[in-house]
Design a protein around this motif. Structure first.
Motif, PDB file in Angstrom:
ATOM      1  N   LEU A 149       2.646  15.693 -59.914  1.00  0.00           N
ATOM      2  CA  LEU A 149       2.797  16.000 -58.498  1.00  0.00           C
ATOM      3  C   LEU A 149       3.074  17.490 -58.410  1.00  0.00           C
ATOM      4  N   ILE A 150       2.200  18.197 -57.695  1.00  0.00           N
ATOM      5  CA  ILE A 150       2.321  19.648 -57.586  1.00  0.00           C
ATOM      6  C   ILE A 150       2.658  19.989 -56.139  1.00  0.00           C
ATOM      7  N   ALA A 151       3.800  20.622 -55.958  1.00  0.00           N
ATOM      8  CA  ALA A 151       4.278  20.981 -54.628  1.00  0.00           C
ATOM      9  C   ALA A 151       4.676  22.449 -54.627  1.00  0.00           C
ATOM     10  N   PRO A 152       4.781  23.071 -53.458  1.00  0.00           N
ATOM     11  CA  PRO A 152       5.219  24.476 -53.418  1.00  0.00           C
ATOM     12  C   PRO A 152       6.595  24.696 -54.051  1.00  0.00           C
ATOM     13  N   ILE A 153       7.417  23.667 -54.125  1.00  0.00           N
ATOM     14  CA  ILE A 153       8.743  23.825 -54.737  1.00  0.00           C
ATOM     15  C   ILE A 153       8.709  23.659 -56.250  1.00  0.00           C
ATOM     16  N   GLY A 154       7.557  23.224 -56.787  1.00  0.00           N
ATOM     17  CA  GLY A 154       7.449  23.023 -58.224  1.00  0.00           C
ATOM     18  C   GLY A 154       6.575  21.837 -58.568  1.00  0.00           C
ATOM     19  N   GLU A 155       6.477  21.574 -59.849  1.00  0.00           N
ATOM     20  CA  GLU A 155       5.628  20.494 -60.357  1.00  0.00           C
ATOM     21  C   GLU A 155       6.485  19.506 -61.128  1.00  0.00           C
ATOM     22  N   THR A 156       6.157  18.228 -61.009  1.00  0.00           N
ATOM     23  CA  THR A 156       6.861  17.203 -61.765  1.00  0.00           C
ATOM     24  C   THR A 156       5.883  16.133 -62.207  1.00  0.00           C
ATOM     25  N   ASP A 157       6.142  15.565 -63.365  1.00  0.00           N
ATOM     26  CA  ASP A 157       5.316  14.467 -63.865  1.00  0.00           C
ATOM     27  C   ASP A 157       5.877  13.146 -63.354  1.00  0.00           C
ATOM     28  N   PHE A 158       5.034  12.123 -63.354  1.00  0.00           N
ATOM     29  CA  PHE A 158       5.487  10.793 -62.970  1.00  0.00           C
ATOM     30  C   PHE A 158       4.886   9.743 -63.894  1.00  0.00           C
ATOM     31  N   ASP A 159       5.555   8.613 -63.979  1.00  0.00           N
ATOM     32  CA  ASP A 159       5.106   7.515 -64.830  1.00  0.00           C
ATOM     33  C   ASP A 159       4.306   6.506 -64.011  1.00  0.00           C
ATOM     34  N   ILE A 160       3.369   5.844 -64.671  1.00  0.00           N
ATOM     35  CA  ILE A 160       2.616   4.757 -64.055  1.00  0.00           C
ATOM     36  C   ILE A 160       2.137   3.840 -65.170  1.00  0.00           C
ATOM     37  N   ASP A 161       2.130   2.564 -64.904  1.00  0.00           N
ATOM     38  CA  ASP A 161       1.609   1.585 -65.855  1.00  0.00           C
ATOM     39  C   ASP A 161       0.152   1.940 -66.175  1.00  0.00           C
ATOM     40  N   PRO A 162      -0.226   2.010 -67.461  1.00  0.00           N
ATOM     41  CA  PRO A 162      -1.598   2.412 -67.821  1.00  0.00           C
ATOM     42  C   PRO A 162      -2.685   1.532 -67.190  1.00  0.00           C
ATOM     43  N   TYR A 163      -2.431   0.233 -67.113  1.00  0.00           N
ATOM     44  CA  TYR A 163      -3.417  -0.663 -66.505  1.00  0.00           C
ATOM     45  C   TYR A 163      -3.588  -0.353 -65.017  1.00  0.00           C
ATOM     46  N   LYS A 164      -2.489  -0.153 -64.307  1.00  0.00           N
ATOM     47  CA  LYS A 164      -2.563   0.159 -62.876  1.00  0.00           C
ATOM     48  C   LYS A 164      -3.203   1.528 -62.647  1.00  0.00           C
ATOM     49  N   LYS A 165      -2.953   2.462 -63.546  1.00  0.00           N
ATOM     50  CA  LYS A 165      -3.589   3.771 -63.460  1.00  0.00           C
ATOM     51  C   LYS A 165      -5.102   3.625 -63.578  1.00  0.00           C
ATOM     52  N   LEU A 166      -5.545   2.853 -64.562  1.00  0.00           N
ATOM     53  CA  LEU A 166      -6.975   2.606 -64.748  1.00  0.00           C
ATOM     54  C   LEU A 166      -7.595   1.976 -63.506  1.00  0.00           C
ATOM     55  N   CYS A 167      -6.890   1.009 -62.933  1.00  0.00           N
ATOM     56  CA  CYS A 167      -7.397   0.334 -61.734  1.00  0.00           C
ATOM     57  C   CYS A 167      -7.511   1.310 -60.561  1.00  0.00           C
ATOM     58  N   LEU A 168      -6.490   2.129 -60.328  1.00  0.00           N
ATOM     59  CA  LEU A 168      -6.531   3.078 -59.219  1.00  0.00           C
ATOM     60  C   LEU A 168      -7.644   4.107 -59.391  1.00  0.00           C
ATOM     61  N   ILE A 169      -7.767   4.645 -60.589  1.00  0.00           N
ATOM     62  CA  ILE A 169      -8.787   5.671 -60.835  1.00  0.00           C
ATOM     63  C   ILE A 169     -10.193   5.125 -60.589  1.00  0.00           C
ATOM     64  N   ASN A 170     -10.395   3.846 -60.923  1.00  0.00           N
ATOM     65  CA  ASN A 170     -11.717   3.236 -60.768  1.00  0.00           C
ATOM     66  C   ASN A 170     -11.897   2.472 -59.464  1.00  0.00           C
ATOM     67  N   GLY A 171     -10.824   2.372 -58.664  1.00  0.00           N
ATOM     68  CA  GLY A 171     -10.910   1.621 -57.417  1.00  0.00           C
ATOM     69  C   GLY A 171     -10.980   0.121 -57.631  1.00  0.00           C
ATOM     70  N   TYR A 172     -10.366  -0.362 -58.717  1.00  0.00           N
ATOM     71  CA  TYR A 172     -10.388  -1.788 -59.037  1.00  0.00           C
ATOM     72  C   TYR A 172      -9.147  -2.489 -58.501  1.00  0.00           C
ATOM     73  N   ASP A 173      -9.330  -3.715 -58.000  1.00  0.00           N
ATOM     74  CA  ASP A 173      -8.196  -4.626 -57.936  1.00  0.00           C
ATOM     75  C   ASP A 173      -8.297  -5.487 -59.197  1.00  0.00           C
ATOM     76  N   ASP A 174      -7.419  -6.468 -59.360  1.00  0.00           N
ATOM     77  CA  ASP A 174      -7.415  -7.260 -60.592  1.00  0.00           C
ATOM     78  C   ASP A 174      -8.734  -8.002 -60.801  1.00  0.00           C
ATOM     79  N   ILE A 175      -9.333  -8.495 -59.716  1.00  0.00           N
ATOM     80  CA  ILE A 175     -10.600  -9.221 -59.825  1.00  0.00           C
ATOM     81  C   ILE A 175     -11.732  -8.269 -60.196  1.00  0.00           C
ATOM     82  N   ASP A 176     -11.754  -7.084 -59.576  1.00  0.00           N
ATOM     83  CA  ASP A 176     -12.770  -6.091 -59.927  1.00  0.00           C
ATOM     84  C   ASP A 176     -12.692  -5.731 -61.409  1.00  0.00           C
ATOM     85  N   PHE A 177     -11.463  -5.621 -61.914  1.00  0.00           N
ATOM     86  CA  PHE A 177     -11.282  -5.284 -63.328  1.00  0.00           C
ATOM     87  C   PHE A 177     -11.928  -6.350 -64.209  1.00  0.00           C
ATOM     88  N   LEU A 178     -11.697  -7.616 -63.877  1.00  0.00           N
ATOM     89  CA  LEU A 178     -12.282  -8.706 -64.675  1.00  0.00           C
ATOM     90  C   LEU A 178     -13.804  -8.718 -64.566  1.00  0.00           C
TER      91      LEU A 178
END
Length: 197
Positions: A149-178
């Motif tokens: 997350l990059i903001a004028p006050i600074g930058e910070t990293d954040f955590d996310i479940d790898p599976y959910k990250k993959l789904c968001l990046i590809n626009g998948y819900d659980d059924i789309d993933f399958l």
């Protein structure tokens, strides 16, 4: 769902702690089963007075605040497990919610509905809220691939479940993933069917 890799947007500040799902979408609006239309009742009891007129002091009614990012106080999404809270946020147009703590069930519901919950430190959150209130036209950048997350006050990293990250990046819900792994599933089934027979 819509694919999500990078978002650059202004942000709406909601400096309120312990926002529960009943405040996000009051129970009296839960009868519908379709996700569409929930955004009009997002934060209904805060956005509107009893007579139905807009509460001009509430951030979502303040024209100086706009954007697809909601920056909320600590402990956002607590209370009941209603998925309608995520539906309302998404239908309103929010793609990211930033807080220093999220209820686990809300976080899961948000991710399942294409909303990225970003958890930051409490000090970063307070500085960000103060900055947005003074500089509402400044933009934030969310880089999901690099989890930053990059903001004028600074930058910070954040955590996310790898599976959910993959789904968001590809626009998948659980059924789309399958469905996307249909060939592998069919090959696995064929191989094991031969072993059984």
């Amino acid at each position: 769902m819509e694919a999500f890799k990078t978002l650059i947007s202004k942000a709406v500040p909601l400096p309120v702690e312990n926002v529960d799902t009943d405040q996000i979408i009051p129970a009296r609006f839960l009868k519908a089963t379709d996700k569409d239309g929930f955004g009009k009742n997002l934060f209904r009891d805060w956005r509107y007075h009893n007579d139905g007129s807009e509460n001009e002091k509430f951030a979502l009614n303040n024209t100086k605040y706009q954007g697809e990012i909601l920056v909320a106080g600590n402990n956002f999404g607590c209370g009941s497990s209603r998925e309608h809270a995520a539906w309302a946020l998404a239908d309103y147009g929010f793609k990211v919610v930033i807080s220093s703590f999220f209820a686990d069930i809300f976080k899961g519901n948000a991710l399942n509905n294409g909303i990225l919950p970003i958890q930051v430190s409490n000090s970063f959150l307070l500085d960000l809220l103060a900055f947005i209130e003074k500089h509402p036209n400044e933009e934030l950048k969310v880089d999901l691939e690099n989890q930053s997350l990059i903001a004028p006050i600074g930058e910070t990293d954040f955590d996310i479940d790898p599976y959910k990250k993959l789904c968001l990046i590809n626009g998948y819900d659980d059924i789309d993933f399958l469905i996307n792994h249909k060939d592998k599933i069919e090959a696995f089934e064929a191989k094991h069917e031969q072993l059984i027979t």
